[in-house]
Write a protein that holds these residues in place. Structure first.
Motif, mmCIF file in Angstrom:
data_model
loop_
_atom_site.group_PDB
_atom_site.id
_atom_site.type_symbol
_atom_site.label_atom_id
_atom_site.label_comp_id
_atom_site.label_asym_id
_atom_site.label_seq_id
_atom_site.Cartn_x
_atom_site.Cartn_y
_atom_site.Cartn_z
ATOM 1 N N UNK A 260 0.844 -1.194 0.000
ATOM 2 C CA UNK A 260 0.000 0.000 0.000
ATOM 3 C C UNK A 260 0.878 1.242 0.000
ATOM 4 N N UNK A 264 -2.511 5.239 1.989
ATOM 5 C CA UNK A 264 -3.649 4.432 1.555
ATOM 6 C C UNK A 264 -4.049 3.468 2.664
ATOM 7 N N UNK A 266 -6.842 1.025 2.188
ATOM 8 C CA UNK A 266 -7.254 -0.235 1.576
ATOM 9 C C UNK A 266 -6.554 -0.417 0.241
ATOM 10 N N UNK A 267 -6.321 -1.670 -0.105
ATOM 11 C CA UNK A 267 -5.786 -1.956 -1.430
ATOM 12 C C UNK A 267 -6.806 -1.536 -2.472
ATOM 13 N N UNK A 268 -6.358 -0.803 -3.474
ATOM 14 C CA UNK A 268 -7.237 -0.481 -4.593
ATOM 15 C C UNK A 268 -8.163 0.694 -4.383
ATOM 16 N N UNK A 269 -8.253 1.213 -3.156
ATOM 17 C CA UNK A 269 -9.154 2.343 -2.903
ATOM 18 C C UNK A 269 -8.327 3.515 -2.402
ATOM 19 N N UNK A 270 -8.559 4.684 -3.009
ATOM 20 C CA UNK A 270 -7.760 5.855 -2.625
ATOM 21 C C UNK A 270 -8.459 6.672 -1.556
ATOM 22 N N UNK A 271 -7.703 7.461 -0.788
ATOM 23 C CA UNK A 271 -8.377 8.373 0.144
ATOM 24 C C UNK A 271 -9.189 9.410 -0.614
ATOM 25 N N UNK A 273 -12.339 8.915 -1.633
ATOM 26 C CA UNK A 273 -13.451 8.272 -2.331
ATOM 27 C C UNK A 273 -14.550 7.927 -1.336
ATOM 28 N N UNK A 275 -17.756 5.345 -0.788
ATOM 29 C CA UNK A 275 -18.260 4.062 -1.289
ATOM 30 C C UNK A 275 -19.758 3.989 -1.055
ATOM 31 N N UNK A 282 -18.637 3.757 -6.605
ATOM 32 C CA UNK A 282 -17.660 4.550 -5.865
ATOM 33 C C UNK A 282 -17.722 5.972 -6.403
ATOM 34 N N UNK A 284 -16.009 9.681 -6.670
ATOM 35 C CA UNK A 284 -14.682 10.289 -6.516
ATOM 36 C C UNK A 284 -14.776 11.798 -6.663
#
Lengths: 296, 139
Positions: A260, A264, A266-271, A273, A275, A282, A284
């Motif tokens: 990460x 960051x 979570x894997x794959x999710x940016x600050x 965003x 959900x 998602x 953005x």
């Protein structure tokens, strides 16, 4: 004691013929209940009623606990020292043994083919973290290093040297990463957080006292230089006497190298965003200032 | 490719994810929000399973030392020298345990059966021996 010959036994026959069991029909097994001693009654409970002969003892006038007849008591004679000072504000790291990790992988509660982080450990009911009780995450402990045999990409908050050696010996990767309390709460319970509709926060960097820990390659810190980490892996292999497997030739090497970003959670999710779980979307932000804040 | 090159590539991958915005503009969406369904799969990985997963198949004992139970096992739990939660015929299993321990120690051991709570106790410490015996039987 078993002395009946018929299986199922006379007990069943008796039960079928007896009336319904109520409190009136039951009595405790003889020998299980011992009658208590009634003070002030009879030869043994009476007379002085277990209080002794005259004085403060019989009259119930003994001095306070700790009093030593005038001598400076122990609890005042010993000088104070702040062993427990601020104990309730100290950071705590829940230990995770390699025994437990192996057990979780063997029983299918944790998937070694995906990167393991604190969310996966909590989802697999491997550890219980209480961010509100000054828990700052999980620490990997070397107990069970002898039987550990799983190739994993694991991210914890602290790790002992033996634990790091055991994981790297099996061809895995350990990383230590810092999560501030709010990020930790979000990491441990992502679903209630997503349902609250807040944007994913950016993870804060460690405080002054923990920066040396997370920039040190020997601890596999997430802020450390990758070249130094490679050297540390080789050095550790020499220290513990095993051959360091070459991970770049592994079939799962892409998964093993997933790490990460320091900001960051979570894997794959940016600050930044948001959900939306009901619509599986998602959202953005596009505003410049917001993007600048979240990407810094 | 070396370890450090890998790490650098993946760092940049994760950073570039933030800039990657697949835009599916929603009808009267407020300006300043982009909706996307591409990255939702990462959210699905974070959802906790509600049922206990089935353990993967092992050949023989797992590295932890756990033996998968055979299909015809009834639930028994071992605690010190008492046998708890025996489903089915408790007297038969008590007899089996007595015979096995007689072979092991050569002595006739006293036992106590409690039909109400479906447990039975054996006098003596046979923790590990009984555990191995049960594993052999397929529990």
């Amino acid at each position: 004691m078993s002395f009946t010959k018929k299986p199922g036994g006379k007990a069943l026959d008796i039960l079928q013929n007896l009336p319904r069991i109520t409190l009136a029909n039951l009595r405790p097994e003889p020998g299980t209940k011992k009658a208590e001693k009634k003070r002030g009654r009879g030869q043994h409970g009476g007379n002085r009623s277990g209080r002794g002969h005259k004085g403060e003892r019989q009259r119930g006038n003994r001095p306070r606990l700790g009093f030593e007849g005038g001598q400076t008591p122990f609890y005042l004679a010993i000088p104070k020292y702040g062993y427990n000072e601020g104990h309730s504000r100290r950071a705590q790291y829940q230990p995770l043994t390699l025994n437990r990790l192996q057990y979780l992988i063997d029983l299918g509660r944790i998937d070694p083919t995906q990167p393991i982080d604190l969310t996966q450990l909590v989802n697999g009911r491997g550890v219980t973290i209480q961010p509100q009780k000054r828990d700052y995450g999980v620490q990997l402990v070397g107990e069970g290093a002898g039987i550990f045999a799983a190739k994993v990409n694991i991210e914890v908050q602290m790790a002992s040297e033996e634990a790091i050696a055991a994981i790297e010996r099996n061809g895995g990767i350990v990383t230590t990463g810092f999560y501030d309390p709010r990020s930790l709460a979000v990491l441990c319970k992502p679903v209630p957080f997503f349902l609250s509709g807040q944007p994913i926060p950016k993870r804060m960097l460690p405080g002054e006292d923990m920066v040396p820990y997370y920039t040190d390659a020997a601890n596999r810190g997430y802020l450390a230089d990758p070249e130094k980490i490679q050297k540390a892996r080789i050095a550790l292999a020499q220290k513990y006497g095993y051959v360091l497997p070459d991970i770049s030739k592994d079939e799962l090497f892409h998964m093993l190298f997933m790490r990460k970003d320091p900001r960051q959670i979570f894997f794959g999710l940016s600050p930044g965003w948001v959900v939306n779980m009901t619509e599986k979307k998602i959202l953005k932000p596009t505003d410049d200032k917001l993007l600048q804040y979240y990407n810094s | 490719m070396s370890y450090q090159e890998h790490a650098r590539i993946l760092f940049s991958l994760s950073l570039s994810l933030q800039k990657q915005t697949l835009c599916i503009p929603a009808g009267e969406a407020k300006s300043g929000i982009l909706a996307s369904t591409e990255e939702y799969k990462f959210v699905e990985q974070l959802i906790s399973p509600s049922r206990v997963p089935f353990p993967p198949k092992h050949d023989g004992p797992s590295p932890f030392g756990w033996n998968p139970p055979s299909a015809s096992a009834s639930n028994t739990l071992l605690h010190l020298n008492s046998q708890d939660k025996v489903e089915g015929n408790i007297w038969a299993s008590e007899k089996d345990v007595k015979e096995y321990l007689q072979q092991l120690t050569g002595k006739h051991l006293p036992t106590q059966v409690n039909e109400v709570t479906m447990t039975f106790r054996v006098k003596g410490h046979f923790d590990t021996a009984l555990k191995e015996w049960l594993v052999k039987k397929g529990f």
